[in-house]
Design an enzyme around this catalytic site. Structure first.
Site, PDB file in Angstrom:
ATOM      1  N   SER A  45      -6.532   1.031 -14.394  1.00  0.00           N
ATOM      2  CA  SER A  45      -6.101  -0.284 -14.868  1.00  0.00           C
ATOM      3  C   SER A  45      -7.189  -0.903 -15.724  1.00  0.00           C
ATOM      4  CB  SER A  45      -5.822  -1.204 -13.677  1.00  0.00           C
ATOM      5  OG  SER A  45      -5.619  -2.542 -14.100  1.00  0.00           O
ATOM      6  N   TYR A  71     -10.028  -4.873  -6.148  1.00  0.00           N
ATOM      7  CA  TYR A  71      -9.113  -4.103  -7.005  1.00  0.00           C
ATOM      8  C   TYR A  71      -9.885  -3.448  -8.150  1.00  0.00           C
ATOM      9  CZ  TYR A  71      -5.150  -3.058 -10.071  1.00  0.00           C
ATOM     10  OH  TYR A  71      -4.230  -2.429 -10.875  1.00  0.00           O
TER      11      TYR A  71
END
Length: 210
Positions: A45, A71
């Site tokens: 990501s 994350y």
């Protein structure tokens, strides 16, 4: 993505354990089944820009927990895993790459309050405007799948092996302070020494050597 603080059944911080360590063990255990010309595509990501992997405190035992920081650590780990796996297996024709699918409205964001997400998007768009760029472009799910397909099937192995890809191309390294969703990959996520350090730490955590 951005889950509340918690642990997997093995005792690892949830996002690091699920997004990285589980895949690290699975892929390494089946690596011998991958034939020449096979590829491993790690879905990372642009969120890797939130943080480098933290090998000193991967489970937030000393660091105050932040959902997006966690994350980011796990998504950086996805890229570093691809770098290290590619180095180990390219000699036999098996390659690995990491991809950013894009910003897509899916169930991935179910742990983020809508108001919080809207505020984050607004903040990022303001930063993008200050850098002379337009607002975030949302993708459809098929558009989000395109880079995985491109890196796994269409692009040449030497083009994508050990690299980070987005929008169906190999990304350039960008400064660490560039706005998230600005495109490109942070240098720490492709650093071979960082990748080897993460590999060794992952082996230590899971109690297996690959």
């Amino acid at each position: 993505m951005a889950t509340p603080f918690g642990h997997t059944v093995d005792g690892f911080e949830t996002q690091f354990g699920i997004n990285h360590l589980g895949h690290f063990v699975l892929i390494n255990r089946i690596a011998s089944l991958l034939r020449a010309a096979g590829r491993v595509i790690n879905v990372s990501s642009d969120g890797h820009g939130f943080s480098n992997a933290d090998l000193e405190d991967p489970n937030f035992e000393r660091t105050p927990y932040n959902p997006f920081l966690a994350y980011g650590r796990s998504k950086t780990a996805n890229i570093l895993f691809a770098v290290a796996f590619d180095r180990r297996h390219r000699g036999r024709g098996v390659r690995a790459a990491a991809v950013h699918p894009g910003v897509i409205q899916t169930e991935l964001g179910r742990y983020v309050e809508p108001k919080q997400l809207a505020a984050l998007v607004e903040q990022l768009n303001q930063q993008r405007a200050a850098e002379g760029r337009g607002p975030i472009q949302w993708k459809t799910i098929p558009q989000g799948a395109a880079t995985s397909v491109w890196a796994g099937i269409v692009a040449s192995a030497d083009e994508v092996g050990g690299r980070y890809c987005e929008d169906c191309h190999v990304s350039e390294i960008v400064p660490d302070d560039l706005t998230l969703t600005g495109g490109g990959v942070r240098g720490y996520a492709l650093d071979p020494n960082n990748a080897e350090a993460l590999w060794k730490k992952s082996e230590e955590l899971v109690g297996e050597s690959f």
